[in-house]
Design a protein around this motif. Structure first.
Motif: not given
Ligand code: OAD
Length: 254
Positions: A183-186, A209-212, A226-230
């Motif tokens: 919940e806290r990490c970016d 699924a979250g904002p990080a 396929a869904a991760v940022d990198a």
């Protein structure tokens, strides 16, 4: 994108982050010579049956067999030791707040110097009483196969390896710590897990699924790649030190 350009992008994302959650699995320790679980040919579950070795029922039926297997794994870990991947994760603390939730029971991430490690599947160096839960931490050393099986000093019942077996609950504190950090990490760094064992795999799914920003290090593609940022398609001991170098280069030390 190549692994190098992914490392470049991941380095920038880490430099922009303040809190990092690392979710690690057996692939991180593979380069210490410790086999993973699900890889064809080399994985432990390709050679051994989890039903015979990693359930409370297996221990009740044949504690000698279960202990022999865990002692063998202790020896592999003692011989292997930490590798550059573990060290690089520890080095990330130079740059940002790092919380680690690992499925690994080998204790190697703490041995590498990380300060905040939640062991979701327990720790193989702990003997735990099968009746009263009293615990004894064992020294990291190659196992003596001929040693007597341990019994509890407090109540006399058999000691068992302090790991989570199939059908058992995860340690509540470890799981809650990981969920709270999610919940806290970016940024979330997922390393060396096939994302197939729940509830640990659910942490990865929640991260995606979250904002990080989610970075995955795994030479193979997984269900979340396929869904991760990198997705850095490289081994942990190559990718993670390169990531730390990149971060050092960006001058992001605090
Ligand atoms: P798995 O064996 O399921 O997955 C290992 C992952 O590591 C695979 O996706 C590999 O592609 C990847 N990998 C292999 N070598 C790597 C390297 N050098 N660098 C980075 N990645 C690499 O292991 P886990 O996902 O950790 O639980 O398994 C989870 C749980 O299943 C274990 O904790 C254990 C097992 O059953 C219990 O025993 C309760």
């Amino acid at each position: 994108m190549t692994a190098t350009s992914m490392i470049e992008a991941a380095g920038r994302a880490l430099a922009d982050s303040r809190r990092l959650l690392v979710l690690s699995g057996a692939g991180l320790s593979a380069e210490s010579g410790i086999p993973t679980f699900r890889e064809a040919q080399t994985g432990l579950w390709a050679k051994f049956s989890p039903q015979d070795l990693a359930t409370p029922e297996a221990f009740a039926a044949n504690p000698e067999r279960v202990w022999a297997w865990y002692r063998w794994r202790r020896s592999l870990i003692a011989r292997g030791g930490v590798n550059p991947g573990h060290r690089a994760i520890a080095a990330l603390e130079r740059h940002l707040d790092v919380v680690i939730a690992t499925q690994n029971v080998d204790g190697l991430q703490s041995a590498a110097g990380s300060h905040d490690v939640s062991e979701l599947h327990g720790n193989i160096w702990i003997d735990r009483c099968s009746a009263c839960d009293a615990e004894h931490r064992q020294p990291v050393a190659e196992a003596d196969d001929d040693a007597e099986l341990p019994y509890c000093d407090a109540c006399g019942a058999r000691m068992r390896p302090g790991v989570v077996w199939f059908g058992e609950m995860l340690p509540v504190n470890a799981l809650e710590r990981a969920q709270a950090e999610l919940e806290r990490c970016d940024c979330v760094l997922v390393v060396g897990t096939s994302n197939q064992v729940y509830p640990a795999a659910a942490l990865v799914e929640m991260a995606v699924a979250g904002p990080a920003t989610v970075i995955e290090v795994n030479p193979q593609a997984t269900s979340v790649s396929a869904a991760v940022d990198a997705h850095i398609a490289e081994t942990a001991s190559k990718a993670l030190p390169a990531l730390v170098d990149r971060l050092d280069g960006l001058g992001a030390a605090r």
